[in-house]
Design a protein around this motif. Structure first.
Motif, PDB file in Angstrom:
ATOM      1  N   ARG A   1      35.051 -22.949 -10.216  1.00  0.00           N
ATOM      2  CA  ARG A   1      35.577 -22.032  -9.284  1.00  0.00           C
ATOM      3  C   ARG A   1      36.070 -20.918 -10.256  1.00  0.00           C
ATOM      4  O   ARG A   1      36.951 -21.178 -11.228  1.00  0.00           O
ATOM      5  CB  ARG A   1      36.599 -22.868  -8.509  1.00  0.00           C
ATOM      6  CG  ARG A   1      36.992 -21.775  -7.579  1.00  0.00           C
ATOM      7  CD  ARG A   1      37.865 -22.582  -6.252  1.00  0.00           C
ATOM      8  NE  ARG A   1      39.178 -23.125  -6.807  1.00  0.00           N
ATOM      9  CZ  ARG A   1      40.371 -22.540  -7.260  1.00  0.00           C
ATOM     10  NH1 ARG A   1      40.527 -21.280  -7.016  1.00  0.00           N
ATOM     11  NH2 ARG A   1      41.182 -23.150  -7.490  1.00  0.00           N
ATOM     12  N   ARG A   2      35.665 -19.714 -10.222  1.00  0.00           N
ATOM     13  CA  ARG A   2      35.917 -18.834 -10.889  1.00  0.00           C
ATOM     14  C   ARG A   2      37.546 -18.401 -10.561  1.00  0.00           C
ATOM     15  O   ARG A   2      37.718 -18.350  -9.278  1.00  0.00           O
ATOM     16  CB  ARG A   2      35.055 -17.375 -10.724  1.00  0.00           C
ATOM     17  CG  ARG A   2      33.652 -17.652 -11.175  1.00  0.00           C
ATOM     18  CD  ARG A   2      33.259 -17.033 -12.127  1.00  0.00           C
ATOM     19  NE  ARG A   2      32.206 -17.281 -12.785  1.00  0.00           N
ATOM     20  CZ  ARG A   2      32.020 -17.939 -14.117  1.00  0.00           C
ATOM     21  NH1 ARG A   2      32.814 -17.872 -14.865  1.00  0.00           N
ATOM     22  NH2 ARG A   2      30.885 -18.284 -14.394  1.00  0.00           N
ATOM     23  N   ALA A   3      38.108 -17.978 -11.707  1.00  0.00           N
ATOM     24  CA  ALA A   3      39.535 -17.445 -11.276  1.00  0.00           C
ATOM     25  C   ALA A   3      39.559 -16.185 -10.597  1.00  0.00           C
ATOM     26  O   ALA A   3      40.329 -16.002  -9.754  1.00  0.00           O
ATOM     27  CB  ALA A   3      40.399 -17.273 -12.677  1.00  0.00           C
ATOM     28  N   THR A   4      38.597 -15.458 -10.925  1.00  0.00           N
ATOM     29  CA  THR A   4      38.449 -14.205 -10.173  1.00  0.00           C
ATOM     30  C   THR A   4      36.852 -14.473  -9.495  1.00  0.00           C
ATOM     31  O   THR A   4      36.046 -14.198 -10.318  1.00  0.00           O
ATOM     32  CB  THR A   4      38.486 -12.646 -11.125  1.00  0.00           C
ATOM     33  OG1 THR A   4      39.830 -12.861 -11.680  1.00  0.00           O
ATOM     34  CG2 THR A   4      38.474 -11.624 -10.302  1.00  0.00           C
TER      35      THR A   4
ATOM     36  N   ALA B   1      31.388 -12.338  -3.198  1.00  0.00           N
ATOM     37  CA  ALA B   1      31.540 -13.270  -2.289  1.00  0.00           C
ATOM     38  C   ALA B   1      31.362 -14.708  -3.152  1.00  0.00           C
ATOM     39  O   ALA B   1      31.468 -15.704  -2.874  1.00  0.00           O
ATOM     40  CB  ALA B   1      30.505 -13.493  -1.326  1.00  0.00           C
ATOM     41  N   LEU B   2      31.093 -14.463  -4.432  1.00  0.00           N
ATOM     42  CA  LEU B   2      30.779 -15.828  -5.404  1.00  0.00           C
ATOM     43  C   LEU B   2      31.967 -15.972  -6.168  1.00  0.00           C
ATOM     44  O   LEU B   2      32.699 -15.492  -6.849  1.00  0.00           O
ATOM     45  CB  LEU B   2      29.738 -15.057  -6.349  1.00  0.00           C
ATOM     46  CG  LEU B   2      29.229 -16.244  -7.079  1.00  0.00           C
ATOM     47  CD1 LEU B   2      28.122 -17.364  -6.065  1.00  0.00           C
ATOM     48  CD2 LEU B   2      28.001 -15.746  -8.266  1.00  0.00           C
ATOM     49  N   LEU B   3      32.484 -17.407  -5.667  1.00  0.00           N
ATOM     50  CA  LEU B   3      33.721 -17.875  -6.152  1.00  0.00           C
ATOM     51  C   LEU B   3      33.035 -19.290  -7.015  1.00  0.00           C
ATOM     52  O   LEU B   3      33.583 -19.280  -8.266  1.00  0.00           O
ATOM     53  CB  LEU B   3      34.490 -18.489  -4.906  1.00  0.00           C
ATOM     54  CG  LEU B   3      35.824 -19.025  -5.407  1.00  0.00           C
ATOM     55  CD1 LEU B   3      36.515 -18.351  -6.219  1.00  0.00           C
ATOM     56  CD2 LEU B   3      36.846 -19.291  -4.139  1.00  0.00           C
ATOM     57  N   TRP B   4      32.533 -20.013  -6.371  1.00  0.00           N
ATOM     58  CA  TRP B   4      31.926 -21.155  -7.154  1.00  0.00           C
ATOM     59  C   TRP B   4      30.559 -20.963  -7.821  1.00  0.00           C
ATOM     60  O   TRP B   4      29.665 -20.490  -7.004  1.00  0.00           O
ATOM     61  CB  TRP B   4      31.686 -22.417  -6.104  1.00  0.00           C
ATOM     62  CG  TRP B   4      32.921 -23.242  -5.820  1.00  0.00           C
ATOM     63  CD1 TRP B   4      34.049 -22.749  -4.711  1.00  0.00           C
ATOM     64  CD2 TRP B   4      33.826 -24.066  -6.772  1.00  0.00           C
ATOM     65  NE1 TRP B   4      34.829 -23.709  -4.669  1.00  0.00           N
ATOM     66  CE2 TRP B   4      34.779 -24.377  -5.813  1.00  0.00           C
ATOM     67  CE3 TRP B   4      33.465 -24.812  -7.720  1.00  0.00           C
ATOM     68  CZ2 TRP B   4      35.922 -25.385  -6.054  1.00  0.00           C
ATOM     69  CZ3 TRP B   4      34.408 -25.936  -7.876  1.00  0.00           C
ATOM     70  CH2 TRP B   4      35.712 -25.972  -7.411  1.00  0.00           C
TER      71      TRP B   4
ATOM     72  N   ALA C   1      38.598 -27.171 -16.897  1.00  0.00           N
ATOM     73  CA  ALA C   1      38.610 -25.924 -16.862  1.00  0.00           C
ATOM     74  C   ALA C   1      39.025 -25.389 -18.356  1.00  0.00           C
ATOM     75  O   ALA C   1      40.312 -25.158 -18.652  1.00  0.00           O
ATOM     76  CB  ALA C   1      39.729 -25.302 -15.846  1.00  0.00           C
ATOM     77  N   ALA C   2      38.059 -25.152 -19.324  1.00  0.00           N
ATOM     78  CA  ALA C   2      38.540 -25.143 -20.643  1.00  0.00           C
ATOM     79  C   ALA C   2      38.736 -23.618 -20.853  1.00  0.00           C
ATOM     80  O   ALA C   2      39.380 -23.376 -21.821  1.00  0.00           O
ATOM     81  CB  ALA C   2      37.246 -25.421 -21.449  1.00  0.00           C
ATOM     82  N   SER C   3      38.575 -22.616 -19.905  1.00  0.00           N
ATOM     83  CA  SER C   3      38.954 -20.999 -19.854  1.00  0.00           C
ATOM     84  C   SER C   3      39.737 -21.052 -19.094  1.00  0.00           C
ATOM     85  O   SER C   3      39.213 -20.389 -17.978  1.00  0.00           O
ATOM     86  CB  SER C   3      37.814 -20.306 -20.141  1.00  0.00           C
ATOM     87  OG  SER C   3      38.186 -18.979 -20.315  1.00  0.00           O
ATOM     88  N   PRO C   4      41.079 -21.131 -18.824  1.00  0.00           N
ATOM     89  CA  PRO C   4      41.949 -20.823 -17.521  1.00  0.00           C
ATOM     90  C   PRO C   4      41.767 -19.465 -17.072  1.00  0.00           C
ATOM     91  O   PRO C   4      42.140 -19.233 -15.989  1.00  0.00           O
ATOM     92  CB  PRO C   4      43.220 -21.233 -18.010  1.00  0.00           C
ATOM     93  CG  PRO C   4      43.037 -22.191 -19.126  1.00  0.00           C
ATOM     94  CD  PRO C   4      41.888 -22.051 -19.924  1.00  0.00           C
ATOM     95  N   ARG C   5      41.504 -18.464 -18.222  1.00  0.00           N
ATOM     96  CA  ARG C   5      41.588 -17.014 -17.761  1.00  0.00           C
ATOM     97  C   ARG C   5      40.315 -16.870 -16.740  1.00  0.00           C
ATOM     98  O   ARG C   5      40.379 -16.123 -16.082  1.00  0.00           O
ATOM     99  CB  ARG C   5      41.256 -16.257 -18.879  1.00  0.00           C
ATOM    100  CG  ARG C   5      41.129 -14.778 -19.090  1.00  0.00           C
ATOM    101  CD  ARG C   5      41.288 -13.943 -20.069  1.00  0.00           C
ATOM    102  NE  ARG C   5      40.246 -14.409 -20.922  1.00  0.00           N
ATOM    103  CZ  ARG C   5      38.921 -13.849 -20.807  1.00  0.00           C
ATOM    104  NH1 ARG C   5      38.865 -12.997 -19.514  1.00  0.00           N
ATOM    105  NH2 ARG C   5      38.085 -14.347 -21.714  1.00  0.00           N
ATOM    106  N   GLU C   6      39.225 -17.620 -16.981  1.00  0.00           N
ATOM    107  CA  GLU C   6      38.038 -17.548 -16.348  1.00  0.00           C
ATOM    108  C   GLU C   6      37.817 -18.368 -15.034  1.00  0.00           C
ATOM    109  O   GLU C   6      37.063 -18.384 -14.404  1.00  0.00           O
ATOM    110  CB  GLU C   6      36.692 -17.337 -17.156  1.00  0.00           C
ATOM    111  CG  GLU C   6      36.543 -16.337 -18.303  1.00  0.00           C
ATOM    112  CD  GLU C   6      35.518 -16.444 -19.304  1.00  0.00           C
ATOM    113  OE1 GLU C   6      34.697 -15.523 -18.965  1.00  0.00           O
ATOM    114  OE2 GLU C   6      35.548 -17.477 -19.896  1.00  0.00           O
TER     115      GLU C   6
END
Length: 135
Positions: A22-25, A29-32, A93-98
């Protein structure tokens, strides 16, 4: 799309489920999404998919086959889908920014996570290559 270039997505299946992040941003409409990101200059889509799986979800994978590419209906990006075999690591979530979160989703539930529908070659590959139990 032109500023992004080509995006590689890692299709990773295990025990009847597929790894999504799940994208942080959200991208529109694309979240997952499948773990995915920009293909760097001189990098193959397969190498980029493996790199992104590690950077975003903390897993090591071996690319198996390119399933195809399309302009994603929700993001407008050219996405190359790469089937990958999980080698090692517990998804997180290895890259919490993303990445806000990861989930192992049943193949039958993918449509509820992916706006615009699952790319038919990905759906066909998942149906014809059911993941073995365990790794």
């Amino acid at each position: 799309m032109s500023s992004i270039g080509v995006v590689a997505g890692a299709v990773i299946a295990r025990a009847g489920r597929v790894l999504l992040i799940r994208r942080a941003t959200p991208a529109g409409a694309l979240l997952w999404t499948f773990p995915s990101g920009k293909v760097d200059p001189g990098e193959s889509a397969s190498d980029a998919a493996a790199r992104e799986a590690h950077e975003e979800a903390g897993v090591s994978v071996a690319p198996l086959v390119v399933l195809g590419s399309r302009v994603h209906p929700a993001s407008g990006w050219r996405v190359v889908y790469v089937a990958c075999r999980l080698l090692d690591g517990e998804a997180h979530a290895a890259s919490p920014r993303e990445v806000a979160e990861v989930a192992w989703v049943r193949s039958a539930e993918l449509a509820g996570y992916v706006p615009g529908g699952v790319y038919p070659p990905v759906r066909a590959w998942l149906a014809s290559h059911p993941p073995a139990t365990g790794r």
